[in-house]
Scaffold this motif. Structure first.
Motif, PDB file in Angstrom:
ATOM      1  N   TYR A 146       0.840  -1.200   0.000  1.00 65.60           N
ATOM      2  CA  TYR A 146       0.000   0.000   0.000  1.00 65.60           C
ATOM      3  C   TYR A 146       0.879   1.255   0.000  1.00 65.60           C
ATOM      4  O   TYR A 146       0.629   2.215  -0.752  1.00 65.60           O
ATOM      5  CB  TYR A 146      -0.916  -0.003   1.218  1.00 65.60           C
ATOM      6  CG  TYR A 146      -1.752   1.252   1.351  1.00 65.60           C
ATOM      7  CD1 TYR A 146      -2.949   1.391   0.660  1.00 65.60           C
ATOM      8  CD2 TYR A 146      -1.331   2.310   2.165  1.00 65.60           C
ATOM      9  CE1 TYR A 146      -3.710   2.556   0.770  1.00 65.60           C
ATOM     10  CE2 TYR A 146      -2.081   3.466   2.287  1.00 65.60           C
ATOM     11  CZ  TYR A 146      -3.274   3.584   1.581  1.00 65.60           C
ATOM     12  OH  TYR A 146      -4.010   4.737   1.688  1.00 65.60           O
ATOM     13  N   ARG A 150      -6.600  -0.793   0.587  1.00 70.18           N
ATOM     14  CA  ARG A 150      -6.951  -0.297   1.915  1.00 70.18           C
ATOM     15  C   ARG A 150      -8.217  -0.959   2.444  1.00 70.18           C
ATOM     16  O   ARG A 150      -8.266  -1.422   3.591  1.00 70.18           O
ATOM     17  CB  ARG A 150      -7.138   1.225   1.877  1.00 70.18           C
ATOM     18  CG  ARG A 150      -7.392   1.847   3.254  1.00 70.18           C
ATOM     19  CD  ARG A 150      -7.868   3.288   3.146  1.00 70.18           C
ATOM     20  NE  ARG A 150      -9.191   3.382   2.526  1.00 70.18           N
ATOM     21  CZ  ARG A 150     -10.335   3.129   3.179  1.00 70.18           C
ATOM     22  NH1 ARG A 150     -10.312   2.773   4.455  1.00 70.18           N
ATOM     23  NH2 ARG A 150     -11.499   3.248   2.548  1.00 70.18           N
ATOM     24  N   MET A 152      -3.082   2.557   6.228  1.00 72.43           N
ATOM     25  CA  MET A 152      -4.438   2.278   5.766  1.00 72.43           C
ATOM     26  C   MET A 152      -5.528   2.386   6.814  1.00 72.43           C
ATOM     27  O   MET A 152      -6.699   2.498   6.473  1.00 72.43           O
ATOM     28  CB  MET A 152      -4.472   0.852   5.184  1.00 72.43           C
ATOM     29  CG  MET A 152      -3.622   0.678   3.944  1.00 72.43           C
ATOM     30  SD  MET A 152      -3.451  -1.076   3.467  1.00 72.43           S
ATOM     31  CE  MET A 152      -2.078  -1.576   4.490  1.00 72.43           C
TER      32      MET A 152
END
Length: 667
Positions: free
Chosen positions: A454, A493, A535
């Motif tokens: 991420y 996420r 996230m």
């Protein structure tokens, strides 16, 4: 920071061997012995040379036997344990040992004071040794040194029939030295110069007992040989100096030159880094000891740890921010990243650069994602957009390869999360394999890998906004519709929070694999909070930090497994099998502590109160730097009670991550 030790620190020989010093030369070579001067490991050496940087290492000069003659009396001032049980116990005459930039010993015996200091030269396989002798007695004294050589690869020992040939000449009008010469054996040559008197002796072999290898299940015995002595005589009520320089490349340096050169070099490192804390200043110097040349690539590299490890991709990417960026060694960081970028393959970064024409090994899932993070941190430190342009095609290939799937079972699943590992291939940092046994099987979706994934996507989204589309296209951008990094990051996420969060435990799963390993409480989740882009909502991040503190935190590092877990191992030691089975099953690692403190600061908004708390907690680092390898931080500690360091006595990512914390609380 000068670290000072006295007689209370070597009440017994065993206690005197608890701590060692380390000096390095920027080539992969080093000098390391215990603070009482003994070799307690087969990897200890007064001069461990490196003939091809950074990992063709040879144990050249193993140790020095040291003796003082006062009239008819003889006193050993060197210390060593031998395989037949007898000992040299010169530590009884040792009053003080200090280490700041160089190791210094002070002996006192029968009215004789001896100060010994050593240093390695940067960029050369050279060691300088200097003895200052003050005879305040009424009888002349003689200091006698017996150098014991190995001339064999690191970790091995000379053969019984290995021959050493020494030759020397009286050097007239050559400055400070009285004799110069060479010692040859096993196809290697070691040059030396001294102002002392040289005497031939019948070749003698010493057989050693290495106490710290014995307790770790490693080879506990070894040998070295000597065929000459070096000495000087000091008359009553006078002082004198005995100097020796050993080197594999001839120079004109004196021992004083080498000692003063090392001090100047380390002072420059500290000044450039600019830390305020004395502990951080010391660590900024220690950080440089891991940086070495790599001859095969023509660039710099980071050695993962001393005395065992070489340069690994994963360790490099974790250690680099602290060792290079937060010490303001920006050009060094840039060269290292360029070296790895040039060796990217199928979207992966090398985990190991083997020598001898072999291909690099790529068995790591995290190094490539952390490479993107390092490029980002470099950019934020120096705003070098040209470097981002240079690295952009490499970073793009990494993301594209992870999405489509690459080696070692690394691929993006339909939920956007990364899965990794197959068969017996362990590709996260918890990578131990014992035959067909995987003590920490993490095949599936590891928590920290998806945190890195991420983070990398958000970084690429940022860089995509900085570099114009036409430039990206010219640089090799495929301009695929699926390269919408922000859109993919949002998908990751949502999936991450849904699949990893455990409400009942207030923390994250360690892996998603459908096995018991999924719900084990491990330290890997801390990076889901501490990375630049994360996230989870703040409330969940706070609960993760609290759970990690409750279950895993110690001031010396984070446990790799909750102590209440049935697979928890409280002790690291014994045979290779026993050590490997404990390595990531509760053993405390220092480097994740950096992630914990950064996460704590983040969830407390970097408040002054939070910074004060972290500064207070970091005070114990000074204690950690006094134990094991003086001035360094170790790899690991026992899982239950972290009172003695284990594994590598100096570990790159341990130092790097703690330096990042100091930077965070000082800036």
């Amino acid at each position: 920071m000068k670290l000072i030790y006295g007689k209370q620190d070597w009440k017994t020989m065993e206690r005197g061997e608890e701590n060692c010093f380390l000096m390095t030369n920027g080539l992969g070579g080093f000098s390391s012995l215990t603070m009482i001067g003994s070799a307690s490991r087969n990897d200890h050496a007064l001069l461990m040379a490196c003939t091809q940087a950074p990992n063709h290492r040879y144990n050249m000069l193993h140790r020095l036997g040291e003796q003082v003659e006062i009239g008819k009396r003889k006193y050993r001032i060197s210390s060593q344990r031998f395989s037949d049980g007898h000992r040299e116990e010169g530590y009884r005459f040792l009053d003080c040992f200090t280490y700041e930039d160089t190791p210094v010993w002070k002996f006192q015996i029968g009215g004789i004071e001896i100060r010994k200091e050593m240093a390695m030269k940067q960029g050369a396989n050279t060691i300088g040794i200097r003895y200052e002798i003050c005879n305040r007695g009424k009888i002349k004294c003689r200091l006698i040194l017996t150098p014991f050589f190995q001339f064999c690869p690191k970790g091995m020992e000379p053969e019984e029939d290995q021959k050493f040939t020494a030759e020397w000449t009286h050097a007239l009008n050559r400055g400070w030295e009285k004799y110069s010469g060479r010692i040859c054996s096993n196809g290697l040559t070691l040059f030396f110069r001294t102002n002392g008197d040289i005497s031939e002796i019948p070749e003698k072999t010493e057989n050693y007992f290495y106490g710290y290898d014995a307790c770790d299940g490693r080879r506990e015995r070894g040998r070295a040989k000597a065929d000459h002595e070096i000495s000087c005589i000091i008359a009553p009520f006078t002082s004198g100096v005995l100097e020796i320089v050993y080197e594999m490349e001839e120079s004109g340096d004196t021992a004083v030159d080498i000692i003063s050169g090392l001090k100047t070099y380390r002072e420059g490192l500290a000044e450039q880094a600019g830390f305020q804390s004395e502990t951080a200043v010391m660590l900024s110097k220690s950080a440089n000891q891991f940086i070495a040349e790599r001859e095969s690539t023509g660039g710099d590299t980071i050695l993962a740890g001393f005395p065992f490890f070489e340069d690994w991709g994963r360790d490099t990417m974790i250690a680099l921010p602290g060792l290079c960026l937060f010490t303001k060694q920006y050009e060094c960081a840039k060269k290292i990243l360029q070296t790895f970028a040039a060796n990217e393959q199928n979207g992966l970064m090398p985990n190991l650069f083997p020598e001898g024409g072999h291909e690099p090994m790529y068995n790591t899932v995290d190094a490539a994602l952390l490479f993107i993070n390092c490029v980002y941190l470099y950019y934020t430190a120096v705003n070098d957009i040209e470097f981002v342009r240079e690295m952009y095609p490499v970073m793009e290939r990494i993301i594209d390869s992870y999405r489509k799937g690459t080696d070692y079972g690394i691929y993006m699943d339909t939920d956007g999360l990364i899965s990794a590992g197959e068969g017996l291939a362990q590709v996260t940092w918890m990578d131990v394999r014992v035959g067909d046994i995987l003590p920490t099987p993490r095949h599936g979706k590891p928590v920290e890998i998806n945190a890195y994934w991420y983070n990398a996507l958000r970084i690429m989204e940022l860089f995509e906004g900085i570099i114009p589309a036409e430039e990206r296209k010219c640089a090799g951008h495929k301009n695929m519709e699926s390269a919408d990094y922000g859109k993919l990051a949002e998908k990751v996420r949502i999936s991450f929070e849904k699949e990893f969060w455990m409400e009942e435990k207030g923390c994250l799963k360690d892996v998603i694999s459908g096995t018991y390993a999924d719900t084990q409480i491990r330290c890997n989740q801390i990076w889901a909070v501490s990375m630049p882009f994360t996230m989870l909502p703040r409330e969940k991040e706070e609960r993760i930090v609290d759970t990690v503190y409750e279950k895993l935190y110690t001031p010396y590092g984070l446990r790799t497994l909750d102590m209440d877990d049935p697979e928890f191992h409280s002790h690291y030691g014994g045979s290779t099998f026993e050590r490997d089975m404990a390595y990531h099953q509760g053993t405390i690692w220092t480097f994740p502590l950096g992630g914990y403190y950064l996460a704590w600061l983040k969830v407390n908004d970097y408040s002054e109160e939070a910074k004060h708390m972290v500064k207070d907690a970091l005070e114990v680092m000074e204690s950690a730097m006094r134990e094991g390898c003086i001035g360094q931080l170790p790899e690991i500690y026992d899982g239950k009670n972290p009172c003695s360091s284990r594994g590598c006595f100096a570990q790159a990512w341990s130092v790097g991550e703690i330096l990042r914390v100091y930077a965070a609380v000082e800036n």
